[in-house]
Write an enzyme that holds these catalytic residues in place. Structure first.
Site, PDB file in Angstrom:
ATOM      1  CB  ILE A   1      -9.501 -28.227  17.906  1.00 45.89           C
ATOM      2  CG1 ILE A   1      -8.751 -29.256  17.021  1.00 45.89           C
ATOM      3  CG2 ILE A   1      -9.258 -28.489  19.383  1.00 45.89           C
ATOM      4  CD1 ILE A   1      -9.030 -30.702  17.296  1.00 45.89           C
TER       5      ILE A   1
ATOM      6  N   GLY B   1      -5.869 -21.041  22.549  1.00 47.08           N
ATOM      7  CA  GLY B   1      -6.202 -22.276  21.838  1.00 47.08           C
ATOM      8  C   GLY B   1      -5.192 -23.397  21.925  1.00 47.08           C
TER       9      GLY B   1
ATOM     10  CB  THR C   1      -9.283 -23.041  19.466  1.00 46.98           C
ATOM     11  OG1 THR C   1      -9.447 -22.791  18.055  1.00 46.98           O
ATOM     12  CG2 THR C   1      -8.648 -24.395  19.680  1.00 46.98           C
ATOM     13  N   PRO C   2     -10.748 -20.452  20.062  1.00 48.35           N
ATOM     14  CG  PRO C   2      -9.920 -18.818  21.517  1.00 48.35           C
ATOM     15  CD  PRO C   2      -9.779 -20.287  21.178  1.00 48.35           C
TER      16      PRO C   2
ATOM     17  CE1 TYR D   1      -5.783 -22.008   9.131  1.00 50.87           C
ATOM     18  CE2 TYR D   1      -6.939 -23.845   8.102  1.00 50.87           C
ATOM     19  CZ  TYR D   1      -6.295 -23.300   9.195  1.00 50.87           C
ATOM     20  OH  TYR D   1      -6.164 -24.032  10.350  1.00 50.87           O
TER      21      TYR D   1
ATOM     22  CG  ASN E   1      -0.072 -23.403  17.708  1.00 49.24           C
ATOM     23  OD1 ASN E   1      -0.909 -24.252  17.452  1.00 49.24           O
ATOM     24  ND2 ASN E   1      -0.404 -22.252  18.308  1.00 49.24           N
TER      25      ASN E   1
ATOM     26  CG  ASP F   1       4.112 -10.709  13.057  1.00 47.15           C
ATOM     27  OD1 ASP F   1       4.110 -11.839  12.532  1.00 47.15           O
ATOM     28  OD2 ASP F   1       3.515  -9.732  12.572  1.00 47.15           O
TER      29      ASP F   1
ATOM     30  CE  LYS G   1      -2.811 -24.198   9.402  1.00 47.00           C
ATOM     31  NZ  LYS G   1      -1.775 -23.921  10.424  1.00 47.00           N
TER      32      LYS G   1
HETATM   33  N1  LIG Z   1      -8.747 -24.935  16.024  1.00 49.65           N
HETATM   34  C1  LIG Z   1      -8.781 -25.742  14.968  1.00 49.65           C
HETATM   35  O1  LIG Z   1      -9.822 -26.355  14.676  1.00 49.65           O
HETATM   36  C2  LIG Z   1      -7.569 -25.937  14.116  1.00 49.65           C
HETATM   37  C3  LIG Z   1      -7.607 -26.981  13.157  1.00 49.65           C
HETATM   38  C4  LIG Z   1      -6.495 -27.190  12.356  1.00 49.65           C
HETATM   39  C5  LIG Z   1      -5.378 -26.402  12.507  1.00 49.65           C
HETATM   40  N2  LIG Z   1      -5.369 -25.402  13.433  1.00 49.65           N
HETATM   41  C6  LIG Z   1      -4.161 -24.607  13.539  1.00 49.65           C
HETATM   42  O2  LIG Z   1      -3.714 -24.605  14.876  1.00 49.65           O
HETATM   43  C7  LIG Z   1      -3.009 -23.381  15.144  1.00 49.65           C
HETATM   44  C8  LIG Z   1      -3.606 -22.728  16.367  1.00 49.65           C
HETATM   45  O3  LIG Z   1      -4.961 -22.394  16.105  1.00 49.65           O
HETATM   46  P1  LIG Z   1      -6.043 -22.102  17.260  1.00 49.65           P
HETATM   47  O4  LIG Z   1      -7.278 -22.767  16.839  1.00 49.65           O
HETATM   48  O5  LIG Z   1      -5.435 -22.385  18.572  1.00 49.65           O
HETATM   49  O6  LIG Z   1      -6.239 -20.530  17.041  1.00 49.65           O
HETATM   50  P2  LIG Z   1      -6.329 -19.313  18.071  1.00 49.65           P
HETATM   51  O7  LIG Z   1      -6.837 -18.176  17.266  1.00 49.65           O
HETATM   52  O8  LIG Z   1      -7.043 -19.719  19.299  1.00 49.65           O
HETATM   53  O9  LIG Z   1      -4.809 -19.077  18.466  1.00 49.65           O
HETATM   54  C9  LIG Z   1      -3.866 -18.604  17.535  1.00 49.65           C
HETATM   55  C10 LIG Z   1      -2.794 -17.838  18.285  1.00 49.65           C
HETATM   56  O10 LIG Z   1      -1.843 -17.405  17.300  1.00 49.65           O
HETATM   57  C11 LIG Z   1      -1.512 -16.052  17.586  1.00 49.65           C
HETATM   58  N3  LIG Z   1      -1.040 -15.396  16.373  1.00 49.65           N
HETATM   59  C12 LIG Z   1      -1.764 -15.016  15.291  1.00 49.65           C
HETATM   60  N4  LIG Z   1      -0.977 -14.428  14.387  1.00 49.65           N
HETATM   61  C13 LIG Z   1       0.284 -14.433  14.907  1.00 49.65           C
HETATM   62  C14 LIG Z   1       1.543 -13.965  14.446  1.00 49.65           C
HETATM   63  N5  LIG Z   1       1.668 -13.356  13.269  1.00 49.65           N
HETATM   64  N6  LIG Z   1       2.632 -14.163  15.226  1.00 49.65           N
HETATM   65  C15 LIG Z   1       2.511 -14.774  16.443  1.00 49.65           C
HETATM   66  N7  LIG Z   1       1.340 -15.208  16.936  1.00 49.65           N
HETATM   67  C16 LIG Z   1       0.251 -15.047  16.178  1.00 49.65           C
HETATM   68  C17 LIG Z   1      -2.805 -15.444  18.114  1.00 49.65           C
HETATM   69  O11 LIG Z   1      -2.576 -14.237  18.842  1.00 49.65           O
HETATM   70  C18 LIG Z   1      -3.337 -16.573  18.982  1.00 49.65           C
HETATM   71  O12 LIG Z   1      -2.835 -16.499  20.301  1.00 49.65           O
HETATM   72  C19 LIG Z   1      -3.138 -22.545  13.867  1.00 49.65           C
HETATM   73  O13 LIG Z   1      -1.994 -22.705  13.075  1.00 49.65           O
HETATM   74  C20 LIG Z   1      -4.346 -23.144  13.191  1.00 49.65           C
HETATM   75  O14 LIG Z   1      -4.340 -22.918  11.817  1.00 49.65           O
HETATM   76  C21 LIG Z   1      -6.441 -25.158  14.236  1.00 49.65           C
END
Ligand SMILES: NC(=O)c1ccc[n+]([C@@H]2O[C@H](COP(=O)([O-])OP(=O)(O)OC[C@H]3O[C@@H](n4cnc5c(N)ncnc54)[C@H](O)[C@@H]3O)[C@@H](O)[C@H]2O)c1
Length: 260
Positions: free
Chosen positions: A185, A17, A187-188, A150, A85, A58, A154
């Site tokens: 966004i 993501g 993403t997975p 969550y 992130n 982690d 945040k």
């Molecule tokens: N996608 C969205 O719409 C969105 C919107 C707002 C905020 N965010 C934030 O953006 C960030 C990335 O989200 P994303 O959508 O890419 O999600 P995602 O699930 O695609 O990717 C998250 C990544 O974090 C890793 N991860 C999870 N727990 C972990 C840990 N304890 N230690 C290390 N790595 C860990 C996962 O293995 C994965 O690779 C997050 O903080 C999420 O809250 C995402």
């Protein structure tokens, strides 16, 4: 000459993501990138593809932060950028959130971001400055009913960021700290959320253009462009800011679609 040429950057949660898009763009723009994640296979594969370095981590585990920062400084002679992130999102409202969901969500987001900033800051300050970039969400600004823990996490990242920025400013250590607040966004994490709430399913790694348009979703690269800006010296006068990147979703929620 890339926009972050010669800088050393750590991106957590970089296997998927937004983190993957951040790592890719920072590498394209000249940074040496350390990708961290619990997903070793995907993280190592992306690191190899973009010429970065993978570190299994982690983010809620403090000792890994001490090793990560020490190894990064040893290997590249400093640390300029940290993108906090990594994240998880569990669907559970105030009535369904268990203590386990609450604690794990806060551990990954809040402990992870705190440990990251705590350990990266001295390394950045030692070399005259750096950029801490904390991934928050529009959930920090408006709250989302099915994501109680969550939203709380945040919100904590948002105010932690401002406290760190104020501290750095008073110390005149050259370190900047900002939070990024994406809306939805493609993403997975969002694929899982939408299918959990009865919504559409992605085609492979992403939604179709039509679904993305209909749902008003952004693309990971959109957020990566903002992260690149905050990582670069182009943003040298920006600290303590909350950068919303949601194509106006939050203002529409607050003002109503007619702008009332
Ligand atoms: N996608 C969205 O719409 C969105 C919107 C707002 C905020 N965010 C934030 O953006 C960030 C990335 O989200 P994303 O959508 O890419 O999600 P995602 O699930 O695609 O990717 C998250 C990544 O974090 C890793 N991860 C999870 N727990 C972990 C840990 N304890 N230690 C290390 N790595 C860990 C996962 O293995 C994965 O690779 C997050 O903080 C999420 O809250 C995402």
């Amino acid at each position: 000459m890339g926009r972050v040429e010669g800088k050393v950057a750590i991106v957590t949660g970089a296997a998927s993501g937004l983190g993957a898009a951040d790592a890719r763009l920072l590498a394209e723009e000249g940074a040496s990138v350390v990708l961290t994640d619990i997903n070793v296979e995907a993280g190592e594969s992306l690191a190899k593809e973009i010429g970065g370095h993978f570190f299994e981590q982690d983010v809620s585990d403090e000792p890994t932060w001490q090793r990560l920062v020490a190894e990064t400084v040893d290997r590249w002679g400093g640390l300029d950028v940290l993108v906090n992130n990594a994240g998880i999102a569990v669907i559970a409202d105030i009535e369904k959130t268990t203590p386990e969901i609450w604690r794990r969500t806060l551990a990954v987001h809040l402990d992870g971001t705190f440990f990251g900033c705590h350990h990266a800051l001295p390394a950045m300050a030692a070399s005259g400055g750096g950029s801490l970039i904390n991934m928050s969400s529009t959930a920090a600004l408006v709250g989302i009913a099915p994501y109680l823990a969550y939203s709380a996490a945040k919100g904590g990242i948002r105010s932690m960021t401002k406290s760190i920025a104020a501290h750095c400013r008073s110390r005149r250590n050259g370190v900047r700290c900002n939070s990024v607040h994406p809306g939805s966004i493609d993403t997975p994490m969002v694929h899982a959320a939408l299918s959990g709430l009865g919504g559409p399913k992605p085609e492979g790694e992403r939604f179709s253009d039509k679904v993305r348009r209909d749902l008003g979703l952004g693309e990971p690269r959109d957020v990566a462009q903002l992260v690149l800006f905050l990582a670069s010296d182009d943003s040298k006068h920006i600290s303590g800011a909350e950068m919303v990147i949601d194509n106006g979703d939050t203002v529409v929620q607050l003002s109503g679609p007619g702008g009332n």
